[in-house]
Design a protein around this motif. Structure first.
Motif, mmCIF file in Angstrom:
data_model
loop_
_atom_site.group_PDB
_atom_site.id
_atom_site.type_symbol
_atom_site.label_atom_id
_atom_site.label_comp_id
_atom_site.label_asym_id
_atom_site.label_seq_id
_atom_site.Cartn_x
_atom_site.Cartn_y
_atom_site.Cartn_z
ATOM 1 N N ALA A 75 0.829 -1.199 0.000
ATOM 2 C CA ALA A 75 0.000 0.000 0.000
ATOM 3 C C ALA A 75 0.867 1.254 0.000
ATOM 4 O O ALA A 75 0.602 2.208 -0.746
ATOM 5 N N VAL A 76 1.891 1.256 0.830
ATOM 6 C CA VAL A 76 2.800 2.405 0.894
ATOM 7 C C VAL A 76 3.496 2.601 -0.448
ATOM 8 O O VAL A 76 3.598 3.724 -0.965
ATOM 9 N N GLN A 77 3.969 1.509 -1.036
ATOM 10 C CA GLN A 77 4.669 1.614 -2.318
ATOM 11 C C GLN A 77 3.744 2.097 -3.423
ATOM 12 O O GLN A 77 4.129 2.925 -4.263
ATOM 13 N N PRO A 125 1.345 9.652 -6.719
ATOM 14 C CA PRO A 125 0.908 10.683 -5.767
ATOM 15 C C PRO A 125 -0.552 11.093 -5.928
ATOM 16 O O PRO A 125 -1.130 11.668 -5.001
ATOM 17 N N ALA A 126 -1.162 10.801 -7.075
ATOM 18 C CA ALA A 126 -2.569 11.152 -7.291
ATOM 19 C C ALA A 126 -3.518 10.051 -6.834
ATOM 20 O O ALA A 126 -4.739 10.171 -6.995
ATOM 21 N N ALA A 127 -2.982 8.972 -6.269
ATOM 22 C CA ALA A 127 -3.812 7.867 -5.782
ATOM 23 C C ALA A 127 -4.378 8.194 -4.399
ATOM 24 O O ALA A 127 -3.861 9.054 -3.675
ATOM 25 N N LYS A 128 -5.443 7.489 -4.029
ATOM 26 C CA LYS A 128 -6.044 7.630 -2.713
ATOM 27 C C LYS A 128 -6.299 6.249 -2.114
ATOM 28 O O LYS A 128 -6.644 5.296 -2.825
ATOM 29 N N VAL A 163 1.517 5.334 12.228
ATOM 30 C CA VAL A 163 1.489 5.422 10.773
ATOM 31 C C VAL A 163 2.746 4.789 10.195
ATOM 32 O O VAL A 163 3.741 4.569 10.907
ATOM 33 N N GLU A 164 2.692 4.485 8.898
ATOM 34 C CA GLU A 164 3.864 3.955 8.214
ATOM 35 C C GLU A 164 3.938 4.536 6.810
ATOM 36 O O GLU A 164 2.918 4.718 6.140
ATOM 37 N N GLY A 165 5.143 4.853 6.387
ATOM 38 C CA GLY A 165 5.368 5.416 5.069
ATOM 39 C C GLY A 165 6.706 4.987 4.512
ATOM 40 O O GLY A 165 7.366 4.092 5.066
ATOM 41 N N PRO A 166 7.159 5.597 3.444
ATOM 42 C CA PRO A 166 8.432 5.224 2.821
ATOM 43 C C PRO A 166 9.621 5.330 3.769
ATOM 44 O O PRO A 166 10.599 4.584 3.632
ATOM 45 N N ALA A 167 9.560 6.237 4.734
ATOM 46 C CA ALA A 167 10.669 6.403 5.688
ATOM 47 C C ALA A 167 10.533 5.501 6.900
ATOM 48 O O ALA A 167 11.364 5.571 7.817
ATOM 49 N N GLY A 168 9.495 4.656 6.940
ATOM 50 C CA GLY A 168 9.306 3.754 8.062
ATOM 51 C C GLY A 168 8.107 4.132 8.910
ATOM 52 O O GLY A 168 7.267 4.943 8.511
ATOM 53 N N THR A 173 -3.883 17.130 7.762
ATOM 54 C CA THR A 173 -3.130 16.382 8.760
ATOM 55 C C THR A 173 -1.632 16.593 8.556
ATOM 56 O O THR A 173 -1.196 17.213 7.583
ATOM 57 N N THR A 174 -0.864 16.023 9.485
ATOM 58 C CA THR A 174 0.593 16.085 9.386
ATOM 59 C C THR A 174 1.173 14.821 8.754
ATOM 60 O O THR A 174 2.384 14.599 8.827
ATOM 61 N N LEU A 175 0.329 13.999 8.138
ATOM 62 C CA LEU A 175 0.843 12.843 7.400
ATOM 63 C C LEU A 175 1.772 13.301 6.279
ATOM 64 O O LEU A 175 1.478 14.264 5.566
ATOM 65 N N GLU A 176 2.868 12.583 6.125
ATOM 66 C CA GLU A 176 3.771 12.848 5.011
ATOM 67 C C GLU A 176 3.281 12.085 3.769
ATOM 68 O O GLU A 176 2.475 11.155 3.876
ATOM 69 N N PRO A 177 3.747 12.458 2.579
ATOM 70 C CA PRO A 177 3.322 11.741 1.369
ATOM 71 C C PRO A 177 3.546 10.241 1.479
ATOM 72 O O PRO A 177 4.592 9.788 1.949
ATOM 73 N N ALA A 178 2.535 9.476 1.063
ATOM 74 C CA ALA A 178 2.555 8.004 1.025
ATOM 75 C C ALA A 178 2.522 7.358 2.408
ATOM 76 O O ALA A 178 2.704 6.148 2.519
ATOM 77 N N GLU A 179 2.251 8.118 3.467
ATOM 78 C CA GLU A 179 2.056 7.499 4.775
ATOM 79 C C GLU A 179 0.601 7.059 4.921
ATOM 80 O O GLU A 179 -0.309 7.733 4.447
ATOM 81 N N ILE A 180 0.396 5.933 5.599
ATOM 82 C CA ILE A 180 -0.952 5.449 5.881
ATOM 83 C C ILE A 180 -1.092 5.187 7.376
ATOM 84 O O ILE A 180 -0.111 4.908 8.075
ATOM 85 N N VAL A 181 -2.318 5.295 7.862
ATOM 86 C CA VAL A 181 -2.613 5.047 9.274
ATOM 87 C C VAL A 181 -2.713 3.548 9.507
ATOM 88 O O VAL A 181 -3.418 2.833 8.784
ATOM 89 N N LEU A 182 -2.019 3.066 10.549
ATOM 90 C CA LEU A 182 -2.068 1.652 10.914
ATOM 91 C C LEU A 182 -3.003 1.384 12.091
ATOM 92 O O LEU A 182 -3.719 0.383 12.106
ATOM 93 N N SER A 183 -2.949 2.263 13.104
ATOM 94 C CA SER A 183 -3.747 2.017 14.305
ATOM 95 C C SER A 183 -3.843 3.282 15.125
ATOM 96 O O SER A 183 -3.142 4.270 14.879
#
Length: 337
Positions: free
Chosen positions: A15-17, A23-26, A177-182, A203-213
């Motif tokens: 999902a992160v990848q 970048p236009a994906a959701k 959260v988890e993203g390309p940087a971990g 939010t303060t999410l960085e690009p390609a980060e997703i919420v885990l819990s």
């Protein structure tokens, strides 16, 4: 609604990848907010990344508290036995929001990420700095009855719509959260942003980060709490003002106070000074009014929402009174107690 491609992620890394590659994906899970936005052409993703098969659906013990997976439906959180016993403020807030059908579909992560319900944001035919940065905010001089009175900027006066997040703010939850940087942990108070000069970022999410819990701490306020939501009608309406109050009492004296407001700002609103003002004080209406005055001292009303200041003041006093007495607002009989 625009045409889009579809990807089903099998792992968090996939999902992160997929997000990093496009970048236009959701991300989509329950879709209770995103699909509406797509129908209105507010969101136009070229790809949807389905994460519903990821292992993020449990509620488990974690460091003395509980960890709620991002894919746990709102209804499952609200009716979970552990949540009800240990974090009834959270259960109450969720039951105050939406409808049973929406709560069955909406996910914990999606609730965190839902976007504002501002009229102008949803209307593609009007300017909106959240949709098109730099285009203007017509709400400032337009119809702004439901809009913010705290934390606004010259670029946006929209409010955050979630009830769940107001309770999470009072409980000092942590978003994983988890993203390309971990992986990283974000305190809930730092997860949502005030509009400032970049209202397009909720939010303060960085690009390609997703919420885990979402992690709930050990301190849970199971006895002295209340979630009070004031709205135009008693069901299926967003808050004009809401109050999540959580107290730890020593007899009639407040040992610890937590207070978060919804419906008044671009994020759930807390004022640590007001909470400190209550600590060690008797649970009296006078002390509750003093806390409310601190919270609302910097409130900035607009043409149609000045009423929110007094409404919030009274709601704070009522919510704290309910919490101190151990008689929380019912979400079945929603008339104010």
């Amino acid at each position: 609604m625009n045409c889009f491609a579809y990807t089903r992620a099998g792992t968090v890394a996939e999902a992160v990848q997929a997000l990093a590659n496009d970048p236009a994906a959701k991300i989509i899970a329950g879709g209770t907010n995103l699909v509406d936005l797509m129908k209105y052409n507010v969101e136009r993703p070229d790809r949807l990344i389905d994460i519903t098969r990821l292992p993020l659906s449990g509620i488990t013990e974690h460091e003395g508290g509980l960890r709620i997976g991002a894919l746990v439906p709102n209804s499952a959180v609200a009716f979970d036995a552990q949540i009800g016993a240990r974090y009834p403020l959270l259960a109450s807030a969720i039951l105050a929001g939406a409808s049973p059908q929406l709560r069955n579909a909406a996910s914990t992560g999606g609730n965190l990420l839902q976007r504002t319900r501002c009229y102008y944001f949803y209307d593609e035919g009007t300017p909106c700095n959240k949709r098109v940065p730099g285009s203007g905010c017509p709400a400032i001089t337009g119809v702004n009855r439901i809009h913010a009175i705290l934390g606004t900027s010259d670029h946006c006066i929209a409010t955050h719509p979630s009830d769940m997040c107001v309770a999470l703010a009072a409980l000092d939850a942590i978003v994983q959260v988890e993203g390309p940087a971990g992986a990283r942990a974000i305190p809930i108070g730092e997860f949502h942003r005030l509009p400032g000069d970049a209202p397009e970022r909720d939010t303060t999410l960085e690009p390609a980060e997703i919420v885990l819990s979402v992690d709930l701490p050990a301190e849970s306020f199971p006895r002295h709490y209340s979630y009070l939501k004031l709205r135009d009608r008693l069901s299926y309406a967003f808050a004009l003002v809401s109050v999540a109050a959580a107290l730890e009492m020593d007899g009639e004296v407040i040992r610890t106070a937590r207070l978060a407001l919804g419906g008044v700002a671009h994020k759930p609103w807390r004022n640590r000074e007001a909470e400190a003002r209550l600590q060690g004080q008797p649970a009296t209406p006078e002390n509750f009014r003093a806390a409310a005055d601190l919270i609302l001292a910097e409130a900035r009303p607009y043409a149609h929402n000045a009423f929110k200041i007094e409404l919030a003041r009274r709601a704070i006093v009522r919510g704290l009174s309910q919490a101190a007495a151990g008689t929380p607002q019912s979400q079945t009989d929603k008339r104010i107690q």
